[in-house]
Design an enzyme around this catalytic site. Structure first.
Site, PDB file in Angstrom:
ATOM      1  N   SER A 113       0.319  -5.832  -4.785  1.00 44.73           N
ATOM      2  CA  SER A 113       0.938  -4.912  -3.829  1.00 44.73           C
ATOM      3  C   SER A 113       0.655  -3.450  -4.208  1.00 44.73           C
ATOM      4  O   SER A 113      -0.503  -3.034  -4.185  1.00 44.73           O
ATOM      5  CB  SER A 113       2.441  -5.227  -3.748  1.00 44.73           C
ATOM      6  N   ASP A 163       2.111 -11.843   6.378  1.00 43.18           N
ATOM      7  CA  ASP A 163       2.620 -10.707   5.584  1.00 43.18           C
ATOM      8  C   ASP A 163       3.102  -9.594   6.528  1.00 43.18           C
ATOM      9  O   ASP A 163       2.297  -9.034   7.278  1.00 43.18           O
ATOM     10  CB  ASP A 163       1.479 -10.197   4.683  1.00 43.18           C
ATOM     11  N   HIS A 194       4.351 -11.568   1.836  1.00 46.58           N
ATOM     12  CA  HIS A 194       3.895 -10.631   0.804  1.00 46.58           C
ATOM     13  C   HIS A 194       4.250 -11.173  -0.584  1.00 46.58           C
ATOM     14  O   HIS A 194       4.990 -10.542  -1.348  1.00 46.58           O
ATOM     15  CB  HIS A 194       4.563  -9.276   1.054  1.00 46.58           C
TER      16      HIS A 194
HETATM   17  C1  MLT Z   1       2.553   0.474  -1.265  1.00 44.83           C
HETATM   18  O1  MLT Z   1       3.365   1.352  -1.051  1.00 44.83           O
HETATM   19  O2  MLT Z   1       1.727   0.500  -2.168  1.00 44.83           O
HETATM   20  C2  MLT Z   1       2.597  -0.685  -0.335  1.00 44.83           C
HETATM   21  O3  MLT Z   1       3.393  -0.402   0.764  1.00 44.83           O
HETATM   22  C3  MLT Z   1       3.065  -1.928  -1.022  1.00 44.83           C
HETATM   23  C4  MLT Z   1       4.446  -1.732  -1.554  1.00 44.83           C
HETATM   24  O4  MLT Z   1       5.399  -1.854  -0.801  1.00 44.83           O
HETATM   25  O5  MLT Z   1       4.570  -1.445  -2.713  1.00 44.83           O
END
Ligand code: MLT
Length: 214
Positions: A113, A163, A194
């Site tokens: 992520s 996701d 996710h």
């Molecule tokens: C990010 O901010 O890198 C993406 O939205 C994934 C997350 O939620 O961390």
């Protein structure tokens, strides 16, 4: 480890040397939003039982949750901060390679992520830092004006067809961007959201075996 401003002390982190002492690979483990340097250690060990593990904690706090770079809203990144933090993380990895004596030419990022997003940013901005990357549930961090040369950079992408954060079209955009730069992509899609699935871990593990002779 201590928190400081420069070199190896610039990130709270864990470093675990190769369990067998006979692998020159290092997995750079990058957690998701709200994670810590401990989150992906078990996953790293599962993915590559012999590699050394380097796991820094993201330094940006969002409502108390650690991240690797600032975002303006969900999925909308502060690109100036992302750029600066990508260089800062790369400098940390370089400093760590000297302090812990690991081979900088054999660093493989494994990010989930937010961690996958900064790993993708490293591929775009500091491609020589990584020999390969496993991006678990990444987005397109940004589209660079000039594409890096990612030939000979194998990239594993894990994605969830349901996701809510990363639509299929976003995964496709990332695949195309990295392919245009010459990367070899292995895409694994599961039916979930996710999250990292068991099947995804198995696939990433067998993808990583291609580096086992190193
Ligand atoms: C990010 O901010 O890198 C993406 O939205 C994934 C997350 O939620 O961390």
């Amino acid at each position: 480890m201590v928190l400081g401003e420069d070199g190896i002390t610039s990130f709270i982190h864990r470093f675990i040397p190769s369990a067998t002492g006979n692998s020159s690979r290092t997995l750079l483990l990058l957690h998701g939003t709200g994670g810590t340097e401990n989150d992906l250690l078990d996953l790293g060990r599962l993915l590559d039982p012999n590699a050394s593990l380097l796991s820094p904690r993201g330094k940006v706090l969002e409502n108390g949750m650690s991240r690797y770079f600032r975002r303006l809203a969900e999925g909308i990144f502060d690109i100036a901060d992302l750029t600066r933090r990508t260089y800062e993380l790369s400098d940390f990895v370089e400093a760590a390679s000297i302090a812990y004596d690991f081979d900088l030419r054999q660093v493989i990022a494994v990010g989930f992520s937010n961690g996958a997003n900064i790993a993708a940013s490293m591929l775009l901005l500091r491609p020589h830092m990584l020999s390969a990357a496993a991006l678990l549930h990444p987005m397109v961090p940004f589209v660079p004006d000039t594409l890096p040369d990612l030939r000979n950079k194998p990239v594993f992408i894990g994605a969830g067809l349901a996701d809510p954060l990363v639509p299929i079209s976003e995964t496709e955009r990332l695949v195309q961007l990295l392919q245009r730069a010459g990367a070899t992509i292995s895409l694994h899609q599961h039916n979930g959201g996710h999250v990292i699935s068991h099947e995804e871990v198995r696939e990433a593990r067998s993808w990583l075996r291609q580096f086992a002779s190193a």
